[in-house]
Design an enzyme around this catalytic site. Structure first.
Site, PDB file in Angstrom:
ATOM      1  CD1 TRP A  96      -2.620  -1.818   0.890  1.00 36.24           C
ATOM      2  CD2 TRP A  96      -3.497   0.242   0.984  1.00 36.24           C
ATOM      3  NE1 TRP A  96      -3.976  -1.927   0.734  1.00 36.24           N
ATOM      4  CE2 TRP A  96      -4.545  -0.690   0.790  1.00 36.24           C
ATOM      5  CE3 TRP A  96      -3.802   1.598   1.081  1.00 36.24           C
ATOM      6  CZ2 TRP A  96      -5.878  -0.300   0.691  1.00 36.24           C
ATOM      7  CZ3 TRP A  96      -5.128   1.980   0.981  1.00 36.24           C
ATOM      8  CH2 TRP A  96      -6.151   1.042   0.780  1.00 36.24           C
TER       9      TRP A  96
ATOM     10  CG  HIS B  89      -9.787   0.472   7.591  1.00 36.08           C
ATOM     11  ND1 HIS B  89     -10.881  -0.319   7.319  1.00 36.08           N
ATOM     12  CD2 HIS B  89      -8.701  -0.319   7.412  1.00 36.08           C
ATOM     13  CE1 HIS B  89     -10.463  -1.533   6.984  1.00 36.08           C
ATOM     14  NE2 HIS B  89      -9.156  -1.552   7.030  1.00 36.08           N
TER      15      HIS B  89
HETATM   16  C1  DLZ Z   1      -7.550  -1.232   4.007  1.00 33.47           C
HETATM   17  C2  DLZ Z   1      -6.380  -0.324   4.095  1.00 33.47           C
HETATM   18  C3  DLZ Z   1      -6.542   1.064   4.180  1.00 33.47           C
HETATM   19  C4  DLZ Z   1      -7.894   1.710   4.184  1.00 33.47           C
HETATM   20  N1  DLZ Z   1      -5.496   1.890   4.214  1.00 33.47           N
HETATM   21  C5  DLZ Z   1      -4.244   1.375   4.222  1.00 33.47           C
HETATM   22  C6  DLZ Z   1      -3.102   2.230   4.277  1.00 33.47           C
HETATM   23  O1  DLZ Z   1      -3.176   3.465   4.280  1.00 33.47           O
HETATM   24  N2  DLZ Z   1      -1.879   1.642   4.308  1.00 33.47           N
HETATM   25  C7  DLZ Z   1      -1.698   0.271   4.297  1.00 33.47           C
HETATM   26  O2  DLZ Z   1      -0.555  -0.193   4.357  1.00 33.47           O
HETATM   27  N3  DLZ Z   1      -2.776  -0.551   4.225  1.00 33.47           N
HETATM   28  C8  DLZ Z   1      -4.019  -0.035   4.171  1.00 33.47           C
HETATM   29  N4  DLZ Z   1      -5.103  -0.875   4.102  1.00 33.47           N
HETATM   30  C9  DLZ Z   1      -4.869  -2.331   3.919  1.00 33.47           C
HETATM   31  C10 DLZ Z   1      -4.693  -3.104   5.239  1.00 33.47           C
HETATM   32  O3  DLZ Z   1      -3.426  -2.862   5.815  1.00 33.47           O
HETATM   33  C11 DLZ Z   1      -4.839  -4.612   4.987  1.00 33.47           C
HETATM   34  O4  DLZ Z   1      -4.000  -4.976   3.921  1.00 33.47           O
HETATM   35  C12 DLZ Z   1      -6.250  -5.015   4.639  1.00 33.47           C
HETATM   36  O5  DLZ Z   1      -7.152  -4.567   5.634  1.00 33.47           O
HETATM   37  C13 DLZ Z   1      -6.383  -6.555   4.510  1.00 33.47           C
HETATM   38  O6  DLZ Z   1      -6.000  -7.186   5.726  1.00 33.47           O
END
Ligand code: DLZ
Length: 158
Positions: free
Chosen positions: A31, A97
């Site tokens: 992400w 979240h």
């Molecule tokens: C779902 C999600 C959201 C909304 N934002 C981020 C973020 O800003 N940075 C990040 O590394 N991951 C995000 N995720 C994904 C969650 O970390 C995770 O991969 C999912 O909830 C699935 O377990």
């Protein structure tokens, strides 16, 4: 804000032990890849600056920051590492979240440190927006990846 006063890439080079005999695992989240890619570059370059051999730096990716806990745990349990670094970037959105992920990762990594045999270094950027993250992955406040590499070497020696 603490990080506004502390440049993440500033440290005393001579106080960092030689890392040429150390092996490091790095788990990096997919992400916000611009940010996590820059964190990874910083961490790897800094480990190398202190003697770490590229073959002894093992990088694994996970989909998001929440999966950093599992990734770090697997690296810790697989053995062979002197320290593991997690790198991720969570950016606040419009839902709670952000809080759940940040709290979960922080707790999960703290738990690994309290219960396992090798240090897991916490390279999670938790910011209100993308600009704040960019400022901390090679921007005006330095690179959290550099800081994590230095901490990993010091804790491996510890
Ligand atoms: C779902 C999600 C959201 C909304 N934002 C981020 C973020 O800003 N940075 C990040 O590394 N991951 C995000 N995720 C994904 C969650 O970390 C995770 O991969 C999912 O909830 C699935 O377990």
């Amino acid at each position: 804000m603490a990080t506004a006063l502390h440049h993440l890439s500033d440290y005393d080079f001579d106080k960092v032990p030689d890392a040429s005999n150390m092996c490091f695992g790095i788990v990096v989240a997919e992400w916000n890849p611009t940010v996590t890619g820059a964190l990874l570059d910083g961490a790897v370059n800094t480990l190398k600056k202190h003697g770490a051999i590229p073959e002894n730096i093992h990088v694994k990716t996970v989909p998001g920051s929440f999966e950093l806990i599992y990734g770090a745990r697997q690296m810790v349990l697989n053995g062979g590492y002197d320290a593991v670094i997690i790198l991720g970037s969570v950016i606040r959105g419009e839902t709670p979240h952000f809080d759940y992920i940040c709290e979960g990762v922080t707790y999960g990594i703290a738990r690994l440190n309290a219960t396992q045999e090798i240090p897991v270094i916490y390279g999670l950027l938790t910011t209100n927006d993308l600009q704040q993250a960019l400022d901390r992955c090679g921007g005006k406040f330095g690179n959290k990846g550099d800081e994590c590499a230095v901490v990993a070497i010091k804790m491996a020696k510890f």
